[in-house]
Design a protein around this motif. Structure first.
Motif, short mmCIF file in Angstrom:
data_model
loop_
_atom_site.label_atom_id
_atom_site.label_comp_id
_atom_site.label_asym_id
_atom_site.label_seq_id
_atom_site.Cartn_x
_atom_site.Cartn_y
_atom_site.Cartn_z
N GLN A 849 50.05 64.10 -13.70
CA GLN A 849 50.96 64.15 -14.98
C GLN A 849 52.00 65.16 -14.34
O GLN A 849 53.25 64.76 -14.86
CB GLN A 849 50.09 64.91 -15.89
CG GLN A 849 50.91 65.49 -17.20
CD GLN A 849 49.98 66.36 -18.07
OE1 GLN A 849 48.86 66.38 -18.00
NE2 GLN A 849 50.73 66.96 -19.18
N TYR A 850 52.02 66.18 -13.73
CA TYR A 850 53.09 66.99 -13.20
C TYR A 850 54.07 66.38 -11.99
O TYR A 850 54.81 67.13 -11.63
CB TYR A 850 52.31 68.23 -12.80
CG TYR A 850 51.62 68.97 -13.90
CD1 TYR A 850 52.41 69.04 -15.49
CD2 TYR A 850 50.32 69.19 -13.94
CE1 TYR A 850 51.50 69.68 -16.51
CE2 TYR A 850 49.77 69.55 -15.15
CZ TYR A 850 50.23 69.90 -16.12
OH TYR A 850 49.51 70.28 -17.38
N GLY A 851 53.34 65.48 -11.36
CA GLY A 851 53.99 65.00 -10.39
C GLY A 851 53.76 65.85 -9.00
O GLY A 851 52.89 66.28 -8.70
N LEU A 852 54.94 66.03 -8.17
CA LEU A 852 54.90 66.63 -6.82
C LEU A 852 54.89 68.08 -6.94
O LEU A 852 55.46 68.65 -7.94
CB LEU A 852 55.97 66.25 -5.93
CG LEU A 852 56.09 66.69 -4.57
CD1 LEU A 852 55.00 65.99 -3.73
CD2 LEU A 852 57.31 66.27 -3.86
N GLY A 853 53.86 68.84 -6.16
CA GLY A 853 53.60 69.98 -6.09
C GLY A 853 53.04 70.65 -4.77
O GLY A 853 52.70 69.87 -3.94
N LYS A 854 53.32 72.01 -4.83
CA LYS A 854 52.90 72.62 -3.56
C LYS A 854 51.86 73.48 -3.75
O LYS A 854 51.97 74.55 -4.73
CB LYS A 854 54.19 73.50 -2.73
CG LYS A 854 53.85 74.03 -1.63
CD LYS A 854 55.55 74.86 -1.22
CE LYS A 854 55.14 75.47 0.11
NZ LYS A 854 56.52 76.03 0.46
N VAL A 855 50.72 73.60 -2.93
CA VAL A 855 49.64 74.40 -3.06
C VAL A 855 50.05 75.79 -2.61
O VAL A 855 50.56 76.27 -1.33
CB VAL A 855 48.45 73.91 -2.15
CG1 VAL A 855 47.32 74.86 -1.93
CG2 VAL A 855 47.96 72.67 -2.38
#
Length: 889
Positions: A849-855
């Motif tokens: 849903q939110y696409g690319l992300g960083k931990v």
């Protein structure tokens, strides 16, 4: 009255047209005034002298101008009377525009001509001559809501499971029958010959064929419409065809009256409308067509001119039959076709894209749009990671165009294949503070308070209308619930009469509770009082509306309410009265029946804003709604396999061809700038699917598109580009100056050039391993490369299924790579197999849903471990790992 024209032809005028002295004068126009400013093909179409003409008008080719000029030419050069012309189109708005242009050309006499929609023309015919079919002139016209209500009543009485066989689906089947001119008697004879319409206490306990169910309800539906002196929208066409076929005297009258019939948007006609035109023209009456050079429509069948574009036939789901326009030359004797290919709307780049896409449809007559406007700007493309990122980018580009280029919000439109796509787009516009209007919501005349008020007016005008009378029995609440209604209804059923008749004889109903009798008598007296007022003020619809709103209690109930929504409902009722007053002012012979007719015949597209109005808002709508409109800037979104073209079309050649025509319509709505966008992941039915690029993108020549972002994040990651780049392969030329942030970087607005970013590292048009070119360009594939199915004429789109054109091409569910499970990541299962130990702060992941992300944080809590991810504009999210729909990159 009988008058003669320049040819000494006898013409009978209708009552409203009788008396030559009262008729406005026709402004004479010279040939040069009518064709001097037209191009060669337009001029030829206007002047053509013959019994049958098809004007193949491409998008933006000036068809309305040609049609109105041809009418003026027929009047001034052929010497026809205005009353001899019937001009038909599909919407009130289009009819009003045509009438306005004709008024400018030939004077006020245009206001007296038959320039109307199919349904409005048929209403006039049925009001005048419907008595031959048993229709009284004051018949009610049921809209879809009224018809569904009646079907539901019948289905419930017949013990049909309305959850399994919904009233809407049953009504849809009945509509299909009517559009094909299949009568209820034929269906009953074929599937349920023992059923008699009007049978009391009938129950459908079982049926061997679902057609039996449809046939029975169809027959009963028609029976009750007849009892209520009512027709539905389809009946307006069907009953008129029936009238012309079964009553030669009526047919002769109209064939003598209308010597020139002109039809706009002919590609949208269904079978019933096609037959209606032939019946009105007398094409099948056995007469010899008039000689081309002399008679000019005075002998034999009427002369028929149709205007349309087979490449814009997009309403098959409504029953439109593209064969009507494709086979015109075979259907009408001595027919001629003239193509209008010069476009006055769009740039050549936009037209080249439209031509390239539509050329892949087989069996179409070649037509290539061109313009003298010039090449214009390239099409702008953008590939987003998901629907939310797509929406954010569209919103940011709209804001930029408005701020930097001074483009008015009302000059921009966002279009999509299905209404479901509007949610993320709306959210992005709201978050960006951009004004917008969504076309396709609840329409004014479908709002409950408006339907209630109109039901009172219909019941006053036509007391036999059971559906509307029963609707208002307890509106507003007056203690007459289901029990009271059933008592009256049972009495009516026993005697085979109407609900109104039973109400009039309620004193004869035995054992009626005193309280019910008192309430029914008060309702009957109320209706009698309002009916008397209506009869005394029949030419003042606005006064009647005011009386009904006041006496019925509708207005008072809403005014007393503390619900803030009810205040807007009060305003809607006020608007209804204002609409009646406006109708009254604009209609010399205004009546209550006439006002109700105008409200019943409002088409979906009549709510659209006029092109010359500055609403100050961005317009959002489906592609089907957008037909006939144009905007300087258009955003065509959701260009993915399964979204657009729609998944249903991927197994059906005819449906795929219609989807391509829909793409052609969408592209040609743009005048100066066209944007095309797609998303790598899109949620469907609560599940996130990985979406392949639409085959329509492959069909647009690459040199026409300036890709701001050619590939999505996940596609870039799979290529292995940018090793050592902490952003996992972003191009050096990508502009991170705006948009949502990932730590210290951001995405959202990208440079204007993809240039060397796709150089030797690109593998195929989309430059990713997942979309690798296989063989020659004409055989390029999308998908896994394991198998492919051929679509269109040049491209193959692979999937996990295999086979030929008939093989289903489906989107693939995004699945996690760890844990060995094939579970779709969007399924909120108890355990998706992900382990907190496999993640580290700084890892990149994709979310469906939110696409690319960083931990940015990890909390090891065993089964309930939590992972915190920064998704840029969508914010920092804390997710329970075992149910998180994510994939580590």
């Amino acid at each position: 009255m009988v008058v003669r024209n320049a040819h000494n032809d006898v013409t009978e005028w209708d009552g409203e047209e009788s008396g030559v002295e009262q008729e406005p004068e026709l402004i004479a126009r010279t040939a040069d005034e009518l064709v001097g400013d037209l191009n060669k093909q337009q001029s030829e179409a206007v002047q053509y002298r013959g019994a049958a003409l098809l004007i193949g008008a491409g998008a933006g080719s000036g068809k309305t101008r040609v049609l109105t000029r041809r009418i003026a030419w027929i009047l001034s050069q052929f010497g026809a009377w205005p009353s001899q012309i019937l001009a038909i189109t599909f919407t009130n708005k289009a009819a009003a525009e045509m009438r306005e242009r004709l008024t400018a050309l030939i004077g006020p006499v245009a206001q007296r001509m038959w320039v109307s929609t199919f349904h409005s023309a048929c209403v006039r015919i049925l009001r005048r001559d419907g008595k031959a079919l048993g229709l009284k002139s004051g018949f009610s016209i049921y809209d879809s809501a009224d018809s569904e209500r009646l079907v539901k009543i019948i289905a419930t009485e017949f013990n049909v499971d309305v959850k399994r066989y919904t009233p809407r689906s049953i009504l849809g089947r009945i509509s299909d029958y009517k559009n094909q001119l299949i009568g209820w008697r034929a269906q009953l004879a074929a599937y349920a010959p023992d059923f008699k319409p009007g049978s009391r206490n009938y129950r459908i306990s079982k049926f061997d064929n679902v057609e039996e169910l449809y046939a029975i309800i169809y027959a009963e539906y028609e029976h009750r419409l007849a009892m209520a002196n009512a027709v539905d929208f389809d009946d307006l066409i069907v009953r008129t065809v029936e009238l012309l076929r079964d009553h030669p005297d009526v047919a002769d009258y109209y064939r003598h009256k209308f010597r020139y019939i002109l039809v706009d948007e002919y590609q949208d006609t269904n079978h019933a409308q096609y037959v209606l035109i032939r019946e009105l023209a007398g094409v099948d009456a056995g007469e010899t067509p008039a000689p081309t050079a002399t008679a000019a429509g005075r002998q034999g069948p009427a002369w028929v001119t149709v205007v349309g574009d087979s490449d814009q036939s997009i309403y098959a789901f409504r029953g439109a039959d593209i064969r009507n326009i494709q086979d015109f030359e075979e259907d009408f004797p001595n027919a001629k076709t003239i193509l209008l290919e010069q476009n006055y709307r769009s740039t050549q780049t936009i037209l080249d894209a439209a031509n390239a896409v539509i050329s892949h449809n087989e069996g179409r007559k070649p037509k290539k749009l061109w313009t003298a406007v010039g090449k214009g700007e390239p099409i702008v493309g953008y590939a987003a990671d998901n629907a939310q990122q797509e929406a954010v980018w569209v919103a940011s580009e709209i804001a930029r165009l408005h701020a930097e280029d001074g483009v008015a919000y009302s000059d921009m439109a966002i279009m999509y294949r299905a209404n479901a796509q509007s949610r993320s787009l709306e959210e992005a516009l709201i978050n960006a503070g951009l004004p917008y209007q969504l076309i396709g919501g609840t329409k004014f005349y479908e709002r409950k308070e408006i339907k209630d008020a109109l039901a009172y007016l219909q019941a006053i005008l036509n007391p036999a209308d059971d559906v509307n009378l029963r609707r208002i029995l307890n509106v507003p609440k007056r203690g007459l619930g289901a029990r009271a209604e059933s008592i009256v209804l049972e009495y009516a059923r026993e005697r085979g009469t109407s609900f109104f008749d039973a109400l009039m004889h309620m004193e004869q109903i035995e054992d009626m509770p005193t309280r019910t009798a008192k309430g029914l008598k008060a309702f009957r007296d109320l209706m009698a009082s309002m009916s008397a007022f209506a009869r005394a003020n029949i030419n003042k619809p606005s006064d009647i509306v005011a009386e009904v709103l006041a006496k019925s209690g509708l207005l008072e109930e809403l005014q007393k309410s503390v619900d803030p929504q009810d205040q807007s409902r009060v305003e809607n009722l006020s608007q209804l009265q204002s609409t009646a007053a406006e109708y009254e002012q604009n209609t010399p012979d205004a009546t209550l029946g006439g006002f109700l007719e105008t409200t019943a015949l409002v088409a979906d597209s009549d709510q659209l804003p006029n092109g010359n109005e500055d609403s100050g808002k961005v317009t959002m709508m489906t592609l089907h709604t957008a037909k006939g409109l144009e905007y300087p800037v258009v955003f065509l979104t959701g260009l993915e396999q399964g979204t657009f073209p729609h998944s249903r079309s991927l197994e059906d050649t005819a449906e795929l061809s219609e989807e391509r025509r829909l793409a052609y319509v969408g592209i040609t709505r743009a005048k100066r700038r066209l944007y095309i966008t797609r998303a790598a992941v899109r949620a469907q039915w609560g599940q996130a699917n990985e979406m392949l690029p639409s085959q329509f993108l492959e069909e647009i020549p690459d040199e026409l598109i300036d890709w701001k972002r050619r590939e999505t994040g996940s596609e870039r990651m799979r290529t292995g580009w940018g090793d050592g780049d902490e952003f996992g392969g972003w191009d050096d030329e990508d502009d991170f100056s705006s948009g949502p942030t990932f730590g210290t970087a951001s995405y959202g607005s990208y440079g204007s050039s993809h240039g060397s970013a796709y150089g030797s590292g690109s593998t195929g048009r989309w430059g990713s391993a997942a979309h690798r070119s296989n063989g020659s360009r004409s055989g390029s594939t999308y998908g896994s490369g394991r198998s492919s199915g051929t679509y269109g004429s040049s491209s193959r789109y692979g999937s996990h299924s295999s086979g030929t054109r008939g093989g289903r091409i489906s989107t693939r569910h995004v699945t996690p790579k760890s844990g060995g499970t094939s579970m779709p990541v969007s399924s909120l299962q108890k355990d998706n197999g992900l382990n907190i130990g496999d993640f580290s702060i700084g890892d990149y992941v994709t979310h469906d849903q939110y696409g690319l992300g960083k931990v940015v944080d990890l909390q090891d809590k065993g089964r309930n471990s939590v992972i915190t991810i920064d998704f840029g504009s969508d914010g920092v999210k804390r997710l329970m790992l075992r149910v998180a729909p994510i994939e580590k990159l």
